[in-house]
Design an enzyme around this catalytic site. Sequence first.
Site, PDB file in Angstrom:
ATOM      1  N   CYS A   2       4.163   8.608  -5.651  1.00 23.83           N
ATOM      2  CA  CYS A   2       5.175   9.444  -6.260  1.00 23.83           C
ATOM      3  C   CYS A   2       6.174   9.921  -5.206  1.00 23.83           C
ATOM      4  O   CYS A   2       5.804  10.241  -4.084  1.00 23.83           O
ATOM      5  CB  CYS A   2       4.609  10.672  -6.961  1.00 23.83           C
ATOM      6  N   ARG A  27       7.479   4.451  -3.287  1.00 27.14           N
ATOM      7  CA  ARG A  27       6.323   5.341  -3.356  1.00 27.14           C
ATOM      8  C   ARG A  27       5.656   5.328  -4.736  1.00 27.14           C
ATOM      9  O   ARG A  27       4.579   5.896  -4.922  1.00 27.14           O
ATOM     10  CB  ARG A  27       6.745   6.785  -3.033  1.00 27.14           C
ATOM     11  N   TRP A  74       3.880   7.244  -9.649  1.00 27.63           N
ATOM     12  CA  TRP A  74       2.765   6.299  -9.580  1.00 27.63           C
ATOM     13  C   TRP A  74       1.640   6.999 -10.327  1.00 27.63           C
ATOM     14  O   TRP A  74       1.068   7.978  -9.854  1.00 27.63           O
ATOM     15  CB  TRP A  74       2.384   6.044  -8.119  1.00 27.63           C
ATOM     16  N   ASN A 100       4.042  15.648  -6.590  1.00 23.96           N
ATOM     17  CA  ASN A 100       3.356  14.497  -6.002  1.00 23.96           C
ATOM     18  C   ASN A 100       1.989  15.005  -5.575  1.00 23.96           C
ATOM     19  O   ASN A 100       1.898  16.012  -4.886  1.00 23.96           O
ATOM     20  CB  ASN A 100       4.182  14.009  -4.799  1.00 23.96           C
ATOM     21  N   GLY A 101       0.918  14.341  -5.998  1.00 18.80           N
ATOM     22  CA  GLY A 101      -0.427  14.784  -5.625  1.00 18.80           C
ATOM     23  C   GLY A 101      -1.313  14.896  -6.852  1.00 18.80           C
ATOM     24  O   GLY A 101      -0.982  14.361  -7.917  1.00 18.80           O
ATOM     25  N   GLU A 484      -6.114  -9.799   7.056  1.00 14.06           N
ATOM     26  CA  GLU A 484      -4.751  -9.318   6.808  1.00 14.06           C
ATOM     27  C   GLU A 484      -3.962 -10.321   5.970  1.00 14.06           C
ATOM     28  O   GLU A 484      -3.277  -9.938   5.016  1.00 14.06           O
ATOM     29  CB  GLU A 484      -4.069  -9.031   8.157  1.00 14.06           C
ATOM     30  N   LYS A 488      -2.406  -9.628   2.190  1.00 14.92           N
ATOM     31  CA  LYS A 488      -0.980  -9.830   1.850  1.00 14.92           C
ATOM     32  C   LYS A 488      -0.846 -10.685   0.598  1.00 14.92           C
ATOM     33  O   LYS A 488      -0.061 -10.389  -0.290  1.00 14.92           O
ATOM     34  CB  LYS A 488      -0.223 -10.527   2.992  1.00 14.92           C
ATOM     35  N   GLU A 491      -1.917  -8.734  -2.562  1.00 16.11           N
ATOM     36  CA  GLU A 491      -1.081  -7.626  -3.031  1.00 16.11           C
ATOM     37  C   GLU A 491       0.292  -8.053  -3.534  1.00 16.11           C
ATOM     38  O   GLU A 491       0.819  -7.430  -4.449  1.00 16.11           O
ATOM     39  CB  GLU A 491      -0.969  -6.505  -1.992  1.00 16.11           C
ATOM     40  N   HIS A 507     -23.360 -18.999   4.127  1.00 14.02           N
ATOM     41  CA  HIS A 507     -24.392 -18.057   3.669  1.00 14.02           C
ATOM     42  C   HIS A 507     -24.128 -17.612   2.230  1.00 14.02           C
ATOM     43  O   HIS A 507     -24.604 -16.565   1.814  1.00 14.02           O
ATOM     44  CB  HIS A 507     -24.469 -16.858   4.623  1.00 14.02           C
ATOM     45  N   LYS A 606       3.548   2.782  -1.769  1.00 17.94           N
ATOM     46  CA  LYS A 606       3.561   2.649  -0.317  1.00 17.94           C
ATOM     47  C   LYS A 606       2.685   3.670   0.386  1.00 17.94           C
ATOM     48  O   LYS A 606       1.976   3.359   1.311  1.00 17.94           O
ATOM     49  CB  LYS A 606       5.004   2.771   0.168  1.00 17.94           C
TER      50      LYS A 606
HETATM   51  C1  F6R Z   1      -0.903  -3.259   2.761  1.00 21.25           C
HETATM   52  C2  F6R Z   1      -0.619  -1.875   3.016  1.00 21.25           C
HETATM   53  C3  F6R Z   1      -1.714  -0.892   2.863  1.00 21.25           C
HETATM   54  C4  F6R Z   1      -1.607   0.205   3.950  1.00 21.25           C
HETATM   55  C5  F6R Z   1      -2.642   1.312   3.688  1.00 21.25           C
HETATM   56  C6  F6R Z   1      -2.591   2.372   4.764  1.00 21.25           C
HETATM   57  O1  F6R Z   1       0.211  -4.064   2.970  1.00 21.25           O
HETATM   58  O2  F6R Z   1       0.478  -1.506   3.327  1.00 21.25           O
HETATM   59  O3  F6R Z   1      -2.963  -1.493   2.891  1.00 21.25           O
HETATM   60  O4  F6R Z   1      -1.819  -0.379   5.192  1.00 21.25           O
HETATM   61  O5  F6R Z   1      -2.376   1.892   2.451  1.00 21.25           O
HETATM   62  O6  F6R Z   1      -1.343   2.987   4.799  1.00 21.25           O
HETATM   63  P1  F6R Z   1      -0.877   3.788   6.062  1.00 21.25           P
HETATM   64  O7  F6R Z   1      -0.763   2.822   7.195  1.00 21.25           O
HETATM   65  O8  F6R Z   1       0.436   4.374   5.677  1.00 21.25           O
HETATM   66  O9  F6R Z   1      -1.919   4.819   6.356  1.00 21.25           O
END
Ligand code: F6R
Length: 611
Positions: A2, A27, A74, A100-101, A484, A488, A491, A507, A606
């Site tokens: 949010c 966000r 969100w 937000n929260g 990683e 990617k 997501e 395994h 985000k």
């Molecule tokens: C994936 C991604 C998330 C963040 C995670 C932590 O692309 O961006 O997995 O890495 O939510 O976020 P931060 O780094 O802001 O604590």
Amino acid sequence: MCGIVGYIGNQQSSGILIDGLKRLEYRGYDSAGIAVHDGENINVVKSKGKLVNLVEKINKAPVRGTLGIGHTRWATHGAPSDINSHPHISGDGTIAVVHNGIIENYIDIKNELIEKGYTFVSETDTETVAHLIDYYYKTGVGFVDAVYETLKRIEGSYALGVICKDFPDTLVAARKNCPLVIGIGKNENFIASDIPAILHHTRKVYFLDDMEFAVIKSDSIKIFNMDKNEVKKDIFNVEWDIDAAEKGGYEHFMIKEINEQPRIINELVSMRMPKDKNFIDMSGIKLKKEDINELNRIYIVACGTAYHAGLIGKTLIEKFTKIPVIADVASEFRYREPVIDEKTLLIVVSQSGETADTLEALRIAKRNSARVLAVVNAVGSSIAREADDVFYILAGPEISVASTKAFTAQVVAMELIAFNMAIECGALSKEEFETIKSEFYCLDTKIGQILDESEKIKALAEKYSKSRNVFFIGRGLDYVVSKEGSLKLKEIAYLHSEAYAAGELKHGPIAMIDDETLVIAILTQEKLFDKTLSNIKEVKARGASVIAIAVEGNNIAAGEADDIIYIPRAMWSIAPVLAAVPAQLFAYYMAYCLGTDIDQPRNLAKSVTVE
Ligand code: F6R
């Protein structure tokens, strides 16, 4: 999670609010709304879906007024819908709130308010806040005190923006565990969840701290703590460029941010590893020999992509210092009662510096007398402010929900921390350090060479875009990059993808491999090359298609893999930074082929400021 924005001044507020929300949409983007005070009444417009839906509504029926609040959501409580969108208003339109929260005790308060005659229209926790402020206001305590009384009652996390029908000259903001900045203008002021929302208007901000609230007028800002004492704050000057938060001609923020990596890595390396010095500049960070000697264990705690960067740090720090390093995801760490004392160092890694679980891990460590070092991107964020030491990765604003440039910068930061500790512990000779330094200084050029191969990686994505099951495999640091790369792909391309330590496949998961499976094998670790190559043969024998990401010179024979992406040669510890780049590009182009919403993938946001 949010985004909130607010404006008070002498300009029409709706355009400013919409512009701010556009920059906060990363966000949360399942619904949006604004509330504007027209001098007499508060007018609310909200809409389910992306911000464009709201803009359409406002264009059809403009709202006028120089005080307003806005929100991009969100969803946590209640599905995305017009009704559940913020702002929420009290029954007769006296109070409007953006939040937000999560208000954890909202059910109790809601029941209490229902008994007092309040009617609820949404499923949200936030509506409770609007009615509760209204309730206190109608007891006659005044608008600001009504907010204050409400803050004393609500539990959980919040950044709040509140306006009242009877006070067209006042915007009240409050914060607990969710970010909120106050932008300082000339005869106008702003609030926002994040700086880019207001950067077009001002570079001067106050960061509101937890359990503080602000009374904002067009020509004054007063900040108070929960004892109602005024708090004097330093003004923070935002130095980064406005362009950093714009797409700059790229189709998506993600591809722009991938392409920014050479510059960011170059700047980070030049700053921390001055060419003419034989040390790593850790100014302001307490990691001298005597500090390291005091430690009996190190935790590295983070979430998602940041956790993956932490895993690379774990391998290197443990190898050089011989101190046990435990890497953990923050949502697990905080609930498993880890052993922490004054001889513990906690390293938290976070792009946003606001992730709720990571922030709580930091607080647990501090309560138990540990020292906390934060590796953070967002300057002035909560984690940065609460940590004992901060290593800023200086990647600039990362707008794409999928993290790319922050990841490689976090990895470089973790490596610099590890190499610094190695120097302090006497585990690196001068010659070894010089080699490492020259490797770091070539990183930007080598990333550039990989970016030059973008078209080739795009063609591979097109070739494999029908894949429905993807496995990433690798060993050692390649396994971390596999995690990683897999994240990617999940997501942004919404593909089922798993990362496995290559040696673990047999395994169990190898049972899933068939001729419809795509396996992406990462082989940058020289001494593990042959082992992973054997694992490639195992999956090929079971019909999988294989893309190998290998370093130049370590040739893979035709037929051993279907496609090979060669990356420039680099020492084992630094190669993960390079291997991550083709994985990012592959995910980007897969998502591109599949037509997903790359910068704002479904269900994500985000900055994860709720647990
Ligand atoms: C994936 C991604 C998330 C963040 C995670 C932590 O692309 O961006 O997995 O890495 O939510 O976020 P931060 O780094 O802001 O604590």
